[in-house]
Design a protein around this motif. Structure first.
Motif, mmCIF file in Angstrom:
data_model
loop_
_atom_site.group_PDB
_atom_site.id
_atom_site.type_symbol
_atom_site.label_atom_id
_atom_site.label_comp_id
_atom_site.label_asym_id
_atom_site.label_seq_id
_atom_site.Cartn_x
_atom_site.Cartn_y
_atom_site.Cartn_z
ATOM 1 N N GLN A 40 -118.289 -17.589 12.845
ATOM 2 C CA GLN A 40 -119.285 -18.618 12.480
ATOM 3 C C GLN A 40 -118.741 -20.169 13.070
ATOM 4 O O GLN A 40 -117.467 -20.435 12.824
ATOM 5 N N ILE A 41 -119.701 -20.852 13.320
ATOM 6 C CA ILE A 41 -119.296 -22.464 13.371
ATOM 7 C C ILE A 41 -120.586 -23.077 13.091
ATOM 8 O O ILE A 41 -121.659 -22.554 12.519
ATOM 9 N N VAL B 17 -112.078 -21.263 12.597
ATOM 10 C CA VAL B 17 -111.039 -21.089 11.419
ATOM 11 C C VAL B 17 -111.433 -22.212 10.369
ATOM 12 O O VAL B 17 -111.315 -21.773 9.142
ATOM 13 N N GLU B 18 -111.994 -23.250 10.671
ATOM 14 C CA GLU B 18 -112.313 -24.387 9.753
ATOM 15 C C GLU B 18 -113.479 -23.632 9.017
ATOM 16 O O GLU B 18 -113.453 -23.839 7.700
ATOM 17 N N ASN B 23 -116.016 -21.508 4.237
ATOM 18 C CA ASN B 23 -116.409 -20.403 3.362
ATOM 19 C C ASN B 23 -115.714 -19.937 2.107
ATOM 20 O O ASN B 23 -116.546 -19.577 1.201
ATOM 21 N N TYR B 24 -114.405 -19.783 2.458
ATOM 22 C CA TYR B 24 -113.748 -19.369 1.235
ATOM 23 C C TYR B 24 -113.890 -20.460 -0.060
ATOM 24 O O TYR B 24 -113.973 -19.835 -0.941
ATOM 25 N N ILE B 25 -113.834 -21.338 0.541
ATOM 26 C CA ILE B 25 -113.987 -22.769 -0.660
ATOM 27 C C ILE B 25 -115.513 -22.434 -1.255
ATOM 28 O O ILE B 25 -115.896 -22.278 -2.473
ATOM 29 N N PHE B 26 -116.465 -22.722 -0.506
ATOM 30 C CA PHE B 26 -117.878 -22.352 -0.966
ATOM 31 C C PHE B 26 -118.007 -21.337 -1.845
ATOM 32 O O PHE B 26 -118.677 -21.318 -2.705
ATOM 33 N N ARG B 343 -112.271 -32.691 -0.006
ATOM 34 C CA ARG B 343 -110.687 -33.132 -0.344
ATOM 35 C C ARG B 343 -110.179 -31.788 -0.764
ATOM 36 O O ARG B 343 -108.910 -31.466 -0.519
ATOM 37 N N ILE B 344 -110.971 -30.856 -1.453
ATOM 38 C CA ILE B 344 -110.373 -29.288 -1.623
ATOM 39 C C ILE B 344 -109.804 -28.599 -0.274
ATOM 40 O O ILE B 344 -108.735 -28.113 -0.604
ATOM 41 N N PHE B 345 -110.517 -28.932 0.504
ATOM 42 C CA PHE B 345 -110.264 -28.417 1.894
ATOM 43 C C PHE B 345 -108.733 -28.853 2.388
ATOM 44 O O PHE B 345 -108.002 -28.004 2.735
#
Lengths: 451, 451
Positions: A40-41, B17-18, B23-26, B343-345
């Motif tokens: 995904q982007i 990767v970002e 997505n992991y955070i959300f 910021r969590i990122f």
């Protein structure tokens, strides 16, 4: 009370149930894309207008939402100049940025801008809203989501095969019966070449498409009306009446297009894709009348129709040979598909295919009888949630009826009741809201029952 | 080659990767919100400017991105009129719509617009981008996501308790050690009331906040500089030097604020929230210097700081009493929190806390040795995917080195190699890319190993 607030026409709010359904659609598509190794982007909602302008035709330029420059957007223009400049040129002076019109051009921009970081072939997917200043009408919005997957940097037809498998997998998961149609731009070019009518290819496919409805004679009449010479119409007969299995159709095409190198290449490509998919048991239909995105696609063309709902194409795509050329990076071939989320939403609604658990979120509501009961419930509630079960406690010690109607409105299937007796016994009464059945359980039993 | 394309300043592309990390955070936040019975909604990116203007102060109005009306936006204005109209008023004439500036005002608009459909209390969450024409700088973007949860239609402090539990659960799942701070607007009002300095409350909290750094004498000097009379400073001493456990602090506050009904109400609210959270083993810290959103919050105020990374507040929120009043629906109390995703990122990046499996998507790559080998591999690939394992085949029969560097770039942990020997044996060679270990396996064994 003040006037009820509203939202811009052509835009929508999505309420919890709609969101749950949409998330089910997006998550399914996302999962399948990932299963096939797509990554995904996301790109910004705003792009520079220089990136967007001129990419969607003159009409498209007009449909771009433009963002007024911050601060002094007049930038020293005199009132006189403003009054004597065309609206379109003023817009270009006042605005440097516009909202994303689709996901394809931002993707092309992304590939060129990040080319040094990308390992080709690059398989990306992107699920984001786009905006178009179209006249809103039923089923057409000014803000809507696109769900695209593309592979760039590989000319292999295996990519086409995999994209068709993705389509098949997604609709199988949805439980929607579909017909996946495939055609090839090169076949259409071959036909036009063969009859010397390159500019008439759209007219031809439109006329052929009517065969079932109006019959052969009327189709031929329409072709003649479109200005196609009798000799060319004669040559078109085997194509108009093309029928049989995919293999039989390809056989006919091969002989009709014998004189066109491009046409034969198209037949060969179709053959490759169809043979691989047949071996994998993924049925598709060769349809020569499929002629979407002709200015754009250079090879395979795909389209998906729902079999049990009257609605336009619900997914489409194809191969394009020079996506990034507009940004100065020529020669990068790509192929992609796009799921039409809004139409799929309608199809699943009409066929009532949403799995129940995707819509009902909260599984248990603790009825609130007051402070002491709440203190008893809170640690149990924490336990239930720790087990991964969505649960709530009604925040106020409101009347029972109010709390129950809250549970009903949210379609919560279980409620936990704790009064003096339960507290004395260190247990909870669990009520099944559908059957009305009640049972006295310990906290651990409660968790076990709901997990 | 043409100039490399770019994106508007203050905006970002998110690469695979970002995206995986985001997505992991959300997803973590989303899951926890759902676990607590919050339901997701979405509102349009564009709102009517009449909805947005005047809601964020004069400065905020300037930071709204405005969308140029389609077509003839001049709407017959003469040069004279253009010349005599201010830029700001021209902008208001040329633009009816603007981009969402936060999620709170659209939520308030949503609640009022949909009030007939809502079962109160309404617990909603919303994760969407917002746009601000701020000057971009490190860590400040013109497009960024907000992740809000709010409960409206209930004054119960249990909502505050649950929101604090949500914060605790989310950061526990992330593995980030945090300090959750709580304060109450009513306590601050009580303090101001007590010393007769209602307009100085921000100055007071700013000065008190410096106690650890500059010492008591300097704090008192600063308060005097701020124009606070000696008598008032004297009264403030127990508050400035407030220390001990939450219970001890509350004890002191109760006696200091004995004369202020509002102040005592604030102490009581804090006490309730803290006692419930203590019982649930969710530690929090009472911090009287917490003074965010004072024009806005009317009760509890929350803020979260990461313990192991130097960064501002990573989550915040509070109780507001009249969110929907601006849209003509007064008297609806609400309380909410907002996770600062960007910021969590950064925090998760600095502490290297992303679970490996969230970033590595594709688990297996089939190396492509040519057509016959591909035909052998495709059904196996379909089997692997049917088992839920993300897998790919390299689309071209490229050089081995190229295919392997593709696997490395995507950090794919396993590759399947199929040549003549494997085909003859009806098996595949599975290679672990990390250890280099190879084994000859059947299709079923392959699936079993990767599941």
């Amino acid at each position: 009370m003040a006037q009820k607030p509203s939202i811009p026409k052509g835009t929508r709010d999505f309420s919890p149930v709609e969101m749950a359904k949409r998330n089910y659609i997006f998550n399914t598509i996302r999962e399948v894309y990932a299963l096939y190794g797509f990554q995904q982007i996301e790109t910004p909602a705003m792009e520079n207008l220089s990136t967007l302008m001129g990419k969607y035709g003159e009409e498209g330029d007009k449909l771009l939402f433009k963002i007024l420059n911050s601060g002094d957007f007049l930038h020293g223009m005199t009132a006189e100049e403003v009054a004597t400049t065309s609206t379109q040129r003023l817009a270009a002076k006042f605005c440097e940025k516009g909202l994303r019109y689709d996901l394809t051009v931002p993707f092309a921009r992304y590939v060129v801008q990040h080319r040094e970081e990308l390992a080709l072939p690059f398989k990306r997917y992107q699920i984001q809203p786009v905006w178009r200043a179209d006249r809103p009408q039923k089923g057409r919005y000014r803000e809507f989501y696109q769900c695209d997957a593309d592979v760039v940097g590989s000319e292999s037809l295996l990519n086409e095969v995999e994209l068709m498998q993705i389509i098949d997998t997604v609709f199988t998961r949805f439980g929607v019966r579909v017909c996946i149609k495939i055609n090839n731009r090169k076949i259409l070019s071959g036909i036009a070449e063969m009859i010397g009518q390159a500019d008439k290819i759209v007219d031809i496919t439109v006329a052929i498409d009517k065969l079932d409805k109006i019959g052969l004679e009327a189709v031929n009449a329409e072709l003649a009306e479109d200005g196609i010479p009798a000799e060319a119409i004669e040559k078109l007969q085997p194509i108009i009446q093309l029928s049989g299995t995919n293999a039989e159709k390809l056989q006919t095409m091969r002989s009709v297009l014998a004189g066109s190198e491009t046409g034969l290449k198209g037949v060969e490509e179709c053959e490759y894709i169809l043979s691989k998919l047949t071996a994998l048991n993924n049925p598709m239909e060769l349809d020569l009348t499929l002629a979407r995105g002709l200015n754009y696609y250079t090879g395979a063309i795909f389209e998906v129709k729902a079999l049990d709902v009257e609605i336009g194409s619900i997914t489409g795509g194809g191969r394009y040979d020079n996506l990034t050329g507009i940004f100065g990076m020529p020669g990068l071939s790509g192929v992609g598909i796009s799921f039409g989320a809004d139409r799929i939403f309608d199809v699943l609604n009409q066929l009532d295919l949403y799995p129940k658990e995707t819509i009902n979120a909260t599984k248990l509501l603790f009825v609130n009888f007051g402070e002491a009961e709440t203190d008893f419930c809170l640690p149990v509630l924490a336990k239930v949630r720790a087990a991964g079960v969505a649960a709530e406690i009604y925040p106020d010690a409101a009347k029972m009826k109010k709390q129950m109607s809250y549970a009903n409105a949210k379609q919560i299937p279980f409620v936990a009741l704790v009064g003096e007796n339960e507290m004395a016994a260190g247990k909870l009464t669990l009520k099944n809201m559908e059957t009305g059945e009640q049972s006295l359980v310990t906290a651990d039993e409660l968790v076990e029952k709901l997990k």
